[in-house]
Design an enzyme around this catalytic site. Structure first.
Site, mmCIF file in Angstrom:
data_model
loop_
_atom_site.group_PDB
_atom_site.id
_atom_site.type_symbol
_atom_site.label_atom_id
_atom_site.label_comp_id
_atom_site.label_asym_id
_atom_site.label_seq_id
_atom_site.Cartn_x
_atom_site.Cartn_y
_atom_site.Cartn_z
ATOM 1 N N LEU A 105 21.951 -30.368 27.703
ATOM 2 C CA LEU A 105 21.122 -31.476 28.172
ATOM 3 C C LEU A 105 21.657 -32.779 27.589
ATOM 4 O O LEU A 105 22.222 -32.787 26.493
ATOM 5 C CB LEU A 105 19.666 -31.270 27.741
ATOM 6 C CG LEU A 105 18.988 -29.991 28.250
ATOM 7 C CD1 LEU A 105 17.625 -29.817 27.590
ATOM 8 C CD2 LEU A 105 18.853 -30.011 29.764
ATOM 9 N N GLU A 159 28.743 -20.964 36.158
ATOM 10 C CA GLU A 159 28.731 -20.090 34.987
ATOM 11 C C GLU A 159 28.850 -18.620 35.366
ATOM 12 O O GLU A 159 28.409 -18.196 36.439
ATOM 13 C CB GLU A 159 27.433 -20.309 34.195
ATOM 14 C CG GLU A 159 27.320 -21.726 33.668
ATOM 15 C CD GLU A 159 25.943 -22.081 33.136
ATOM 16 O OE1 GLU A 159 25.844 -23.023 32.340
ATOM 17 O OE2 GLU A 159 24.964 -21.418 33.520
ATOM 18 N N ASP A 176 20.500 -31.495 37.645
ATOM 19 C CA ASP A 176 21.100 -31.821 38.936
ATOM 20 C C ASP A 176 20.349 -32.976 39.580
ATOM 21 O O ASP A 176 19.132 -32.904 39.759
ATOM 22 C CB ASP A 176 21.071 -30.610 39.873
ATOM 23 C CG ASP A 176 22.058 -29.519 39.468
ATOM 24 O OD1 ASP A 176 22.832 -29.761 38.527
ATOM 25 O OD2 ASP A 176 22.049 -28.451 40.099
ATOM 26 N N THR A 188 27.735 -23.327 26.291
ATOM 27 C CA THR A 188 26.815 -24.465 26.392
ATOM 28 C C THR A 188 25.813 -24.473 25.237
ATOM 29 O O THR A 188 25.844 -23.628 24.360
ATOM 30 C CB THR A 188 26.047 -24.425 27.726
ATOM 31 O OG1 THR A 188 25.263 -23.227 27.770
ATOM 32 C CG2 THR A 188 27.005 -24.421 28.900
ATOM 33 N N GLU A 211 30.004 -27.395 25.567
ATOM 34 C CA GLU A 211 29.317 -28.527 26.180
ATOM 35 C C GLU A 211 27.912 -28.621 25.603
ATOM 36 O O GLU A 211 27.394 -27.660 25.037
ATOM 37 C CB GLU A 211 29.183 -28.340 27.697
ATOM 38 C CG GLU A 211 30.470 -28.138 28.449
ATOM 39 C CD GLU A 211 30.229 -27.846 29.932
ATOM 40 O OE1 GLU A 211 29.039 -27.818 30.336
ATOM 41 O OE2 GLU A 211 31.209 -27.636 30.653
#
Length: 505
Positions: free
Chosen positions: A378, A180, A95, A337, A375
């Site tokens: 990182l 999530e 973020d 993820t 996804e």
């Protein structure tokens, strides 16, 4: 060959719409999106922040900046995945901006802090609302779920043209921190540092009361919420709860707590997805929900970091099957993820197993007959990361029936660094491999992605039934390496070709 085609989307910048609800740097964004389109990216994903759109007050929705953004995406010819982001931006890994949940909601929390997730020390996490208030009318006459429902309903009404024209193809419903389906057990704002086990987040007065009622119901009023599960940055063996051979998690009291904790999370996701299904019923799009890739401590007996997040997953107990079954009920995609991660890249002390975790969760989805997407956790710009993603997207490589195959992949995220060389040339090679070495296809039905009107959620199974489905299933077979890897010399040749063409023009 198109049966092996996996579409690729790129996540837009977190702050593409500012806190003031303005689309800034339009010209730069247009250039970036055109460059993505020319590289044969299929679409983009964007957070639609609750804290921006409903900032001025209850039901005072301001959609104009997002409409401007969507018009640009449409003009470029890209598809769009929209995230209903009911959480704060800021405090999670990666973020780089701060977008809180609506101020008027935070003000309610000033007088009633139990609307937020709370750890055993009483620290409140204001990243999102606790699932304990899903059905409590604490928000100027509305429950939390009603606020989420009204927000999604307004989105549909104001973005109907983008939905009906096929620009918006996917609605990912935010279900917790970072969007999530999990508890905020590991938050940097609370002092957590990788690979800490995290902390349980069920000590607000509403969840505490719910638990006390449940233990009284089964005749164990003496059972309390865990006080022996350590702190954010402990390792499992430092705690009595997660101790290897005789931890509380192995005992009757611990098992009951973990079942209750994970069931409350599942009920939360089930209810909000049911509302999303009703809102978008009949629309030609997919619903989706994101599950976090908590890979640290996966190779220990207790799976402590997964347990504190609400995933009751052990060697002899599958914690993801119930989630997959719940998503199947709502015709939703499971978005997972950490697809880029390999075991050898993780520090030995974390006892991580990202590769085995990905295989377990994706296999759960495929076994339940639902679509699975993913996804990277990182940012990655290297061949090794891309090759791992390609492998997970097609675990058995290119084959005649294209199965198993991920429904899609979203790259995190658009940046100047991604679009600069040599990174962009490598990224374009990655796109080509994800497309099974085929050219970009503008007709999703040709790779079996035709969108049908969303059907009503199934009601033939209950969450209680899902919770009983814990028997581990064997994961699907996985190649050791992808059969369509990006090789070192290809990245160099692609970069040289790009340089030549640029100079020639």
């Amino acid at each position: 060959m198109l049966t092996n085609y996996v579409p690729v989307y790129v996540m837009l910048q977190l702050g593409v719409i500012t806190n003031d609800n303005v689309l800034e740097n339009e010209e730069k964004l247009k250039k970036q999106l055109k460059k993505l389109k020319q590289s044969q990216v299929d679409g983009v994903m964007v957070d639609v922040w609750w804290g921006i759109v409903e900032a001025k007050g209850p039901k005072q929705y301001q959609w104009s900046a997002y409409r401007n953004l969507f018009e640009i995406v449409q003009s470029v010819g890209l598809k769009l995945q929209a995230i209903m982001s009911f959480h704060r931006c800021g405090g999670n890994i990666g973020d780089d901006v701060n977008i809180p949940i609506p101020k008027w909601v935070l003000e309610i929390g000033d007088s009633n802090p139990d609307i937020f997730y709370t750890n055993k020390s009483g620290n409140r996490n204001k990243e999102c609302l606790s699932l304990s208030v899903d059905n409590l009318s604490l928000f100027q006459g509305r429950t939390a779920v009603e606020m989420y429902r009204d927000y999604m309903k307004s989105f549909r009404e104001n973005m109907e043209d983008f939905i009906s024209s096929g620009v918006i193809i996917d609605i990912e419903v935010g279900l917790g921190p970072a969007g999530e389906l999990r508890y905020p057990s590991y938050s940097e704002t609370q002092g957590w540092v990788f690979p800490g086990i995290g902390e349980f987040q069920c000590y607000d007065k509403y969840l505490r009361s719910d638990y006390e009622e449940e233990v009284r119901r089964i005749g164990h009023p003496e059972w309390k919420l865990p006080e022996n599960a350590g702190e954010y940055n402990n390792i499992p063996e430092e705690t009595e709860f997660f101790e290897y051979s005789n931890g509380t998690y192995l005992k009757e009291q611990g098992k009951f707590f973990l079942s209750w904790y994970s069931k409350r999370l599942l009920l939360h996701g089930d209810q909000i997805l049911d509302e999303a299904n009703k809102v978008f019923l009949g629309c030609k799009l997919k619903l989706a929900a994101k599950v976090s890739g908590i890979h640290w401590w996966y190779k220990t007996e207790s799976h402590a970091a997964e347990l504190t997040a609400g995933y009751y997953n052990l060697k002899n107990r599958d914690g993801y099957r119930a989630i997959a079954k719940m998503l199947r009920r709502h015709h939703a995609i499971l978005n997972f993820t950490c697809l880029e991660m390999r075991n050898t890249e993780q520090p030995a002390k974390a006892k991580s197993g990202p590769q085995e975790l990905v295989q377990q969760v994706l296999s759960c989805g495929w076994s339940e007959g639902i679509e699975v997407a993913g996804e990277n956790a990182l940012p990655r710009f290297d061949r090794d990361g891309y090759n791992q993603i390609i492998l997970n997207a097609r675990p058995n490589g290119i084959n005649q029936d294209g199965k198993p195959r991920m429904f899609g992949f979203t790259y995190l995220r658009l940046s100047d660094k991604l679009l600069s060389e040599p990174n962009f040339s490598t990224f374009k090679m990655f796109l080509k491999r994800m497309h099974a070495n085929q050219e970009y296809c503008s007709e999703p039905e040709r790779y079996n992605h035709k969108l049908f009107p969303l059907e009503r959620s199934r009601n033939d199974e209950s969450v209680e039934t899902f919770m009983e489905e814990t028997e581990p299933v064997d994961p699907f077979p996985w190649l050791e390496e992808t059969d369509t890897s990006i090789r070192p010399y290809e990245s160099v040749l692609s970069r040289l070709r790009s340089t030549f063409l640029r100079k020639k023009s």
